[in-house]
Design an enzyme around this catalytic site. Sequence first.
Site, PDB file in Angstrom:
ATOM      1  N   LYS A   1       6.367 -10.728   1.937  1.00 19.65           N
ATOM      2  CA  LYS A   1       5.439 -11.829   2.228  1.00 19.65           C
ATOM      3  C   LYS A   1       4.495 -12.081   1.050  1.00 19.65           C
ATOM      4  CE  LYS A   1       3.713  -9.911   6.031  1.00 19.65           C
ATOM      5  NZ  LYS A   1       4.508  -8.681   6.164  1.00 19.65           N
TER       6      LYS A   1
ATOM      7  N   ARG B   1      -1.606 -11.225  13.009  1.00 19.41           N
ATOM      8  CA  ARG B   1      -0.872  -9.983  13.238  1.00 19.41           C
ATOM      9  C   ARG B   1      -0.684  -9.713  14.729  1.00 19.41           C
ATOM     10  NH1 ARG B   1      -0.737  -7.958   8.002  1.00 19.41           N
ATOM     11  NH2 ARG B   1      -0.222  -5.769   7.954  1.00 19.41           N
TER      12      ARG B   1
ATOM     13  N   ARG C   1       7.627   1.292  -3.712  1.00 18.98           N
ATOM     14  CA  ARG C   1       6.659   0.339  -4.242  1.00 18.98           C
ATOM     15  C   ARG C   1       5.496   1.086  -4.915  1.00 18.98           C
ATOM     16  NH1 ARG C   1       4.385  -4.398  -0.409  1.00 18.98           N
ATOM     17  NH2 ARG C   1       3.338  -2.728   0.712  1.00 18.98           N
TER      18      ARG C   1
ATOM     19  N   ARG D   1       0.401   2.801  -2.684  1.00 21.51           N
ATOM     20  CA  ARG D   1      -0.572   2.486  -1.638  1.00 21.51           C
ATOM     21  C   ARG D   1      -0.527   3.595  -0.602  1.00 21.51           C
ATOM     22  NH1 ARG D   1       0.376  -3.642   0.452  1.00 21.51           N
ATOM     23  NH2 ARG D   1      -0.133  -2.677   2.431  1.00 21.51           N
TER      24      ARG D   1
ATOM     25  N   ARG E   1       3.290   1.788  10.737  1.00 22.88           N
ATOM     26  CA  ARG E   1       3.117   0.342  10.541  1.00 22.88           C
ATOM     27  C   ARG E   1       4.258  -0.436  11.207  1.00 22.88           C
ATOM     28  NH1 ARG E   1       2.781  -0.089   4.328  1.00 22.88           N
ATOM     29  NH2 ARG E   1       2.344  -2.303   4.572  1.00 22.88           N
TER      30      ARG E   1
HETATM   31  P1  AMP Z   1      -0.848  -5.865   4.487  1.00 21.16           P
HETATM   32  O1  AMP Z   1      -1.179  -5.820   3.042  1.00 21.16           O
HETATM   33  O2  AMP Z   1      -0.733  -7.265   5.042  1.00 21.16           O
HETATM   34  O3  AMP Z   1       0.339  -4.993   4.848  1.00 21.16           O
HETATM   35  O4  AMP Z   1      -2.118  -5.242   5.264  1.00 21.16           O
HETATM   36  C1  AMP Z   1      -2.527  -3.921   5.010  1.00 21.16           C
HETATM   37  C2  AMP Z   1      -3.380  -3.427   6.165  1.00 21.16           C
HETATM   38  O5  AMP Z   1      -4.540  -4.277   6.307  1.00 21.16           O
HETATM   39  C3  AMP Z   1      -2.715  -3.475   7.530  1.00 21.16           C
HETATM   40  O6  AMP Z   1      -1.895  -2.347   7.774  1.00 21.16           O
HETATM   41  C4  AMP Z   1      -3.936  -3.527   8.452  1.00 21.16           C
HETATM   42  O7  AMP Z   1      -4.567  -2.255   8.532  1.00 21.16           O
HETATM   43  C5  AMP Z   1      -4.881  -4.441   7.687  1.00 21.16           C
HETATM   44  N1  AMP Z   1      -4.659  -5.858   8.049  1.00 21.16           N
HETATM   45  C6  AMP Z   1      -4.225  -6.857   7.238  1.00 21.16           C
HETATM   46  N2  AMP Z   1      -4.162  -8.011   7.897  1.00 21.16           N
HETATM   47  C7  AMP Z   1      -4.561  -7.767   9.158  1.00 21.16           C
HETATM   48  C8  AMP Z   1      -4.704  -8.560  10.344  1.00 21.16           C
HETATM   49  N3  AMP Z   1      -4.411  -9.872  10.328  1.00 21.16           N
HETATM   50  N4  AMP Z   1      -5.137  -7.947  11.471  1.00 21.16           N
HETATM   51  C9  AMP Z   1      -5.459  -6.640  11.488  1.00 21.16           C
HETATM   52  N5  AMP Z   1      -5.328  -5.831  10.429  1.00 21.16           N
HETATM   53  C10 AMP Z   1      -4.888  -6.378   9.265  1.00 21.16           C
END
Ligand code: AMP
Length: 220
Positions: free
Chosen positions: A16, A91, A127, A160, A171
């Site tokens: 994404k 989410r 990654r 990360r 996740r």
């Molecule tokens: P991502 O980089 O999109 O995988 O997001 C990394 C982490 O940020 C996720 O595992 C959540 O802990 C938090 N996060 C990102 N976007 C959201 C969202 N829309 N709602 C809740 N937590 C989020």
Amino acid sequence: MSRKVYVLLGVPGAGKGTQAKRLAGEFNLAHVSTGEILRSEVREGTELGKKVKEIMEAGELVPDDLVIEIIRCCLQNFPDKDGFVLDGFPRNVRQARYLETVSDAMGVIAINIDVEEEEVIRRLSGRRFCPSCGKIYHIHFSPSREAGRCDDCGARLVQRKDDREEVVSERLRVYREKTFPVLHFYSSKGNYFEVDGNRSVDEVFEGLSEIVARFEDDCL
Ligand code: AMP
């Protein structure tokens, strides 16, 4: 001209972020990644960062009101952009409902990047990123020239914390439970598209661009 909100959906590791950046460049859209915004708050040690650090490291979702506030602010900004591409939001169904209320005048288009779970685990476990300039690498698919060092700034590459194997499986569990129903939320409204994400970055980008171009042409 009404500004559209393109929501990119997909399991963690579906690509994404990479695709959202490219779409933003190609179609003059504002790229909003809630994950990136939260990670920068954690890095800077802000109040918000302190609240969410442990939650993120455990692979859980941070509370809705915090991310909703981020999105609310972002959607009011970027007057020079033609629309938005959201990466990582919504989410869950509650967040999707919220987005409907603030983007009525814009129209939401949801696109799911569909990727097999096995492929996702391979992608996430390899990654790496540069903590200094943010550039992303993969130990097999896009390695740096010198192992473990950023090509652009020479900083030591890191993984990360939420890309570690045990966190990745959490996740994916959270995705299945909370985010998967969002696909149905959009498909039942008729503004939902899918692209096959088990292909090269360029091929996936082409599929996404075809969809976005259709709506951006309508806007002209
Ligand atoms: P991502 O980089 O999109 O995988 O997001 C990394 C982490 O940020 C996720 O595992 C959540 O802990 C938090 N996060 C990102 N976007 C959201 C969202 N829309 N709602 C809740 N937590 C989020």
